[in-house]
Motif scaffolding. Structure first.
Motif, PDB file in Angstrom:
ATOM      1  N   VAL A  22       0.837  -1.202   0.000  1.00 13.42           N
ATOM      2  CA  VAL A  22       0.000   0.000   0.000  1.00 13.42           C
ATOM      3  C   VAL A  22       0.875   1.256   0.000  1.00 13.42           C
ATOM      4  O   VAL A  22       1.830   1.377   0.786  1.00 13.42           O
ATOM      5  CB  VAL A  22      -0.929   0.016   1.222  1.00 13.42           C
ATOM      6  N   THR A  23       0.543   2.184  -0.897  1.00 15.99           N
ATOM      7  CA  THR A  23       1.287   3.438  -0.994  1.00 15.99           C
ATOM      8  C   THR A  23       0.363   4.521  -1.525  1.00 15.99           C
ATOM      9  O   THR A  23      -0.719   4.234  -2.059  1.00 15.99           O
ATOM     10  CB  THR A  23       2.509   3.282  -1.925  1.00 15.99           C
ATOM     11  N   HIS A  24       0.772   5.784  -1.397  1.00 18.69           N
ATOM     12  CA  HIS A  24       0.007   6.889  -1.981  1.00 18.69           C
ATOM     13  C   HIS A  24       0.163   6.887  -3.496  1.00 18.69           C
ATOM     14  O   HIS A  24       1.241   6.616  -4.021  1.00 18.69           O
ATOM     15  CB  HIS A  24       0.500   8.234  -1.431  1.00 18.69           C
ATOM     16  N   GLU A  25      -0.905   7.233  -4.186  1.00 23.83           N
ATOM     17  CA  GLU A  25      -0.841   7.297  -5.646  1.00 23.83           C
ATOM     18  C   GLU A  25       0.180   8.337  -6.103  1.00 23.83           C
ATOM     19  O   GLU A  25       0.865   8.144  -7.102  1.00 23.83           O
ATOM     20  CB  GLU A  25      -2.224   7.604  -6.229  1.00 23.83           C
ATOM     21  N   LYS A  26       0.302   9.441  -5.373  1.00 20.76           N
ATOM     22  CA  LYS A  26       1.267  10.466  -5.785  1.00 20.76           C
ATOM     23  C   LYS A  26       2.698   9.937  -5.701  1.00 20.76           C
ATOM     24  O   LYS A  26       3.559  10.327  -6.505  1.00 20.76           O
ATOM     25  CB  LYS A  26       1.111  11.729  -4.928  1.00 20.76           C
ATOM     26  N   SER A  27       2.963   9.023  -4.770  1.00 12.71           N
ATOM     27  CA  SER A  27       4.293   8.418  -4.671  1.00 12.71           C
ATOM     28  C   SER A  27       4.553   7.526  -5.877  1.00 12.71           C
ATOM     29  O   SER A  27       5.649   7.535  -6.457  1.00 12.71           O
ATOM     30  CB  SER A  27       4.421   7.616  -3.379  1.00 12.71           C
ATOM     31  N   LEU A  28       3.535   6.747  -6.257  1.00  9.00           N
ATOM     32  CA  LEU A  28       3.694   5.877  -7.417  1.00  9.00           C
ATOM     33  C   LEU A  28       3.906   6.709  -8.677  1.00  9.00           C
ATOM     34  O   LEU A  28       4.764   6.398  -9.505  1.00  9.00           O
ATOM     35  CB  LEU A  28       2.480   4.975  -7.590  1.00  9.00           C
ATOM     36  N   ASP A  29       3.117   7.764  -8.851  1.00  4.12           N
ATOM     37  CA  ASP A  29       3.257   8.611 -10.039  1.00  4.12           C
ATOM     38  C   ASP A  29       4.658   9.193 -10.146  1.00  4.12           C
ATOM     39  O   ASP A  29       5.239   9.263 -11.235  1.00  4.12           O
ATOM     40  CB  ASP A  29       2.229   9.747 -10.003  1.00  4.12           C
TER      41      ASP A  29
END
Length: 435
Positions: free
Chosen positions: A402-409
């Protein structure tokens, strides 16, 4: 026995199905409603050979039904959002309760309509607007009324579910299955509303308004369709123990409310993973009852008519008592509904499936994992697909925790800039739906 007079506007698939059901099951319906429910007028530009209107007055102007002083309940089944809105408002102005199956109307104009209905001390019922014959609206408003709803996740568009089921089970291309869906009548000639997730977004915001007492605003829903979904990713998901479903997800968090529609990886052992073809299903997780599944046909003449008639019976029952005993559409009086923070997709926390093509040489994966570590992303699993010896590039698949979408982007942007990576990084959100 008191008589409640019904006026049906629209004699299409659902309108004719509703008239047929009311006529066929009258001897069952009337005792349940504790009154005689009689369709006395229909508003339609043309007749429909699939139903019998010989005993019913037919008006070619639907507004004649809304203004008819003898009509108690107007059933709006014409679709669209412009004329339908005017029809509903006219019916309310003329003292009529309203039953509708129009999800776009409720999602886009519901706040104005419900406020006007409250002012007029009238009911607007809309069970059939979400998931066809599945009683999810009554489930949320009545059956789960004592619960705090934590989250909902639903397959709420039969067209996209049919397409994904075929892509998963038979490895077919999106365009190929879409053509078949159109031939079978599952998809419109212009399928945009379905395949781009707009229809699902309308339904999701209606359910969320009940679950979380938030205003109806479909523009707040993050929406991603299935048109760009690669069959290779669907196959990879299956190998990893997942199924790709197009879900509408609403979740209440401490930061705000998540509202999102997008392709999603769900584990094969999840209740919703086995819902295939054109069927719909909604999972609801609440504090007292735990997780429940509402499952069944999400469209069609008879299933949708089932929900329309259920609303007619409910309204008729209330008419024999006190209309104010009806719980307003948003679960609380509309005057008490206030805006809640709807989280931007960048703030969503979930797991991700990633796939990219990289040079098959030492150090490439360590560079990629280093980028992800720098973005604070933990990796659950990594898999390098076998390629022919002559191929310099290989497919790499990563499952994140689980991670923030902004981190993945941020990580994806850096990975795509690497000289050792070819093309774009594909990613799909993953939901385990177990908490």
């Amino acid at each position: 026995m008191k008589s409640v007079k019904i006026g049906i506007c629209g004699l299409g698939t659902v309108g004719s199905g509703t008239l047929n059901l009311l006529q066929r099951n009258a001897q069952l319906i009337n005792p349940r409603a504790n009154c005689e429910i009689a369709v006395t007028q229909v508003g339609a530009r043309r007749d429909n050979p699939n139903c019998d209107t010989s005993a019913v007055e037919v008006a070619r102007d639907i507004f004649d039904v809304a203004k008819n002083p003898d009509i108690d309940i107007v059933v709006e089944l014409i679709g669209g959002t412009t004329v339908a809105r005017d029809l509903v408002m006219t019916a309310l102005d003329n003292g009529k309760h309203v039953v509708t199956a129009n999800k776009a109307l409720i999602a886009e104009h519901g706040m104005d309509i419900f406020a006007h209905a409250e002012k007029c001390n009238l009911i607007v019922a809309y069970e059939a607007a979400v998931a066809g014959g599945i009683p999810i609206i009554k489930g949320l408003r009545e059956g789960l009324a004592g619960n705090r709803i934590n989250w909902m996740a639903g397959i709420i568009n039969g067209t996209t579910n049919f397409i994904l089921s075929e892509m998963d089970s038979k490895g077919r291309e999106f365009s190929d299955v879409l053509s078949e869906a159109q031939e079978k009548g599952y998809a419109e000639a212009d399928p945009t509303f379905d395949v781009e997730g707009i229809d699902a977004a309308h339904k999701l915001v209606i359910m969320a308004s009940l679950a979380f007492a938030i205003p109806l605003d479909s523009s707040k829903v993050f929406t991603d369709g299935i048109t760009k979904l690669d069959p290779q990713d669907v196959a990879n998901a299956r190998e990893l123990g997942y199924v790709v479903k197009h879900l509408g997800i609403a979740r209440q968090t401490e930061s705000g409310v998540e509202l999102r529609v997008h392709p999603t990886l769900v584990p094969k052992n999840c209740l919703i993973a086995g819902v295939d073809d054109v069927l719909n299903a909604v999972m609801v997780n609440a504090d007292a009852v735990g997780t429940t599944l509402f499952y069944g046909p999400g469209a069609g003449a008879a299933p949708t008519a089932s929900s329309v008639v259920a609303d007619i019976i409910d309204v008729a029952r209330v008419m024999n008592n006190d209309p104010q005993s009806w719980v307003p559409a948003l679960g609380v009086p509309t005057s008490a509904v206030t805006a809640r923070d709807i989280l931007d997709i960048q703030e969503i926390e979930t797991s991700f499936y990633m796939r990219f093509s990289a040079l098959d040489q030492p150090g490439v994966l360590s560079t990629v994992t280093g980028i992800m570590a720098g973005a604070g992303i933990s990796i659950e699993a990594i898999n390098q697909k076998e390629q022919p010896a002559t191929e310099k590039y290989v497919d790499v698949i990563i499952l994140t925790n689980v991670t923030h979408e902004k981190s993945l982007d941020a990580a994806v942007e850096q990975i795509e800039q690497l000289e050792t990576v070819r093309g774009q990084v594909s990613f799909i959100r993953v939901e385990h739906l177990d908490q």
